[in-house]
Design a protein around this motif. Sequence first.
Motif, mmCIF file in Angstrom:
data_model
loop_
_atom_site.group_PDB
_atom_site.id
_atom_site.type_symbol
_atom_site.label_atom_id
_atom_site.label_comp_id
_atom_site.label_asym_id
_atom_site.label_seq_id
_atom_site.Cartn_x
_atom_site.Cartn_y
_atom_site.Cartn_z
ATOM 1 N N GLU A 1 -2.255 8.778 -1.697
ATOM 2 C CA GLU A 1 -1.512 7.524 -1.630
ATOM 3 C C GLU A 1 -1.417 7.067 -0.187
ATOM 4 O O GLU A 1 -1.829 7.768 0.743
ATOM 5 C CB GLU A 1 -0.108 7.695 -2.225
ATOM 6 N N SER B 1 8.484 6.186 2.791
ATOM 7 C CA SER B 1 9.136 6.453 1.509
ATOM 8 C C SER B 1 8.317 5.774 0.426
ATOM 9 O O SER B 1 7.555 4.849 0.686
ATOM 10 C CB SER B 1 10.577 5.925 1.497
ATOM 11 N N GLY B 2 8.478 6.223 -0.802
ATOM 12 C CA GLY B 2 7.748 5.614 -1.896
ATOM 13 C C GLY B 2 6.288 6.005 -1.920
ATOM 14 O O GLY B 2 5.833 6.878 -1.186
ATOM 15 N N GLU B 3 5.529 5.340 -2.772
ATOM 16 C CA GLU B 3 4.112 5.644 -2.959
ATOM 17 C C GLU B 3 3.257 4.510 -2.401
ATOM 18 O O GLU B 3 2.614 4.650 -1.375
ATOM 19 C CB GLU B 3 3.828 5.849 -4.449
ATOM 20 N N ASN B 4 3.240 3.372 -3.083
ATOM 21 C CA ASN B 4 2.554 2.179 -2.598
ATOM 22 C C ASN B 4 3.522 1.013 -2.688
ATOM 23 O O ASN B 4 4.614 1.126 -3.244
ATOM 24 C CB ASN B 4 1.306 1.890 -3.439
ATOM 25 N N ILE B 5 3.136 -0.124 -2.144
ATOM 26 C CA ILE B 5 3.968 -1.322 -2.192
ATOM 27 C C ILE B 5 3.537 -2.132 -3.406
ATOM 28 O O ILE B 5 2.481 -2.759 -3.401
ATOM 29 C CB ILE B 5 3.826 -2.155 -0.905
ATOM 30 N N ASN B 6 4.340 -2.102 -4.456
ATOM 31 C CA ASN B 6 4.050 -2.846 -5.676
ATOM 32 C C ASN B 6 4.745 -4.200 -5.602
ATOM 33 O O ASN B 6 5.976 -4.266 -5.504
ATOM 34 C CB ASN B 6 4.526 -2.074 -6.910
ATOM 35 N N ARG C 1 0.343 13.377 -2.482
ATOM 36 C CA ARG C 1 1.554 13.860 -3.153
ATOM 37 C C ARG C 1 1.162 14.994 -4.086
ATOM 38 O O ARG C 1 0.434 14.787 -5.059
ATOM 39 C CB ARG C 1 2.204 12.713 -3.923
ATOM 40 N N GLN D 1 10.159 15.922 -1.777
ATOM 41 C CA GLN D 1 11.015 14.994 -2.518
ATOM 42 C C GLN D 1 11.949 15.839 -3.370
ATOM 43 O O GLN D 1 11.527 16.409 -4.378
ATOM 44 C CB GLN D 1 10.173 14.068 -3.401
#
Length: 361
Positions: A53, A58-63, A274, A312
């Motif tokens: 990714e 933070s997070g994975e991708n920007i959706n 991840r 996480q």
Amino acid sequence: MNTKIIFYASGIGLLIALSAAMISGAEKKVLEPAFNPASNPYTKGIYANGMIESALPSGENINIYPEVAGVVTQILVTEGQVVSKGDTLLVMDDSVQRATVEQLKAQAIAAQIILEELKHQPRAEVLAVAKAQMLSAHASLHSLQVQLDKQQKSFDLDPQSVSKDTLDNNINAVKLAAANAEVAKKQYELTKAGAWSYDINNQEHAYKAQYNAYLSAQALLAKYTIKTKSDGVVLSMMSTVGSYLTTQGVYGSYTQDMNPVLVMGSPQTQMNVRGFIDEILVPRLPASEKIQAKMFIRGTNISVPLEFVRVQPYISPKIELTTQRRERIDVRVLPVIFRFDKSNDLNVYPGQVVDIYVGEK
């Protein structure tokens, strides 16, 4: 005799079939594997499925989902394009909202004009009219008073010179004229005082309400143009001109569900991976400062050293990475985030499934 021949023929057929199976089995045994599965590089290493990714804090991708619904009229980026914060990604039809903004703007301007009119009272021309009416009323009173005084003197000298009814009518006329003059004077003073403070305050609040409604509609209008909130790269564009977008995203013809309109990631000089560690193996996970790990690209013999980023700290149901993302199985996993430098000759992409081995330094 015929029975023996039949059994004999059947035996030969079975023997031929077994021989063919053995030959086929032998052929299968000599086939070379497409690639050698990655072996554990650590003495006490633990295995984890991983997914590549973007390297985000933070997070994975920007959706990206639109905040309003509409039809796409322009798409200004392509997949793989590097964009900067504030760049326009796509535009939706905003004709109805734009008309609403213009209407509310006109109403706010009208309310402001009324407010300014109240603040600038009295108007010179209106005050002049009120003053003229006051002077006219006083002049009329003076004229009637003079006429009454003459009749009163004549009556005092000779009661027969003026009738009592005429004298009484003139007295009443003077009183009425005096009252009218007083009203005209009060009206002039009221006009001269200008607008009432309560009227000004009320109109001021009405103008603010109209103006805020205009600003709200204008802010909503801006949401028909989707812009980037950060620097990054366009990973996936799920829409095209003419597509209808909702706040739930865009309908996917192949997946037959709602998807993000656009997926963005960070510039791919560095990437995250991840890893999903089975809950049974979590007790064997080394302390953060002692973690070392390697990533193996499936279908190749390529391995990449990983840098530990963070854990996480929430064990959740495992996502079956090799089929539909929504499918869950009866296993829980701990996500662990690693980072690696992406060289030009390393052909990997966000969303790619990899194998990870985690060991102890």
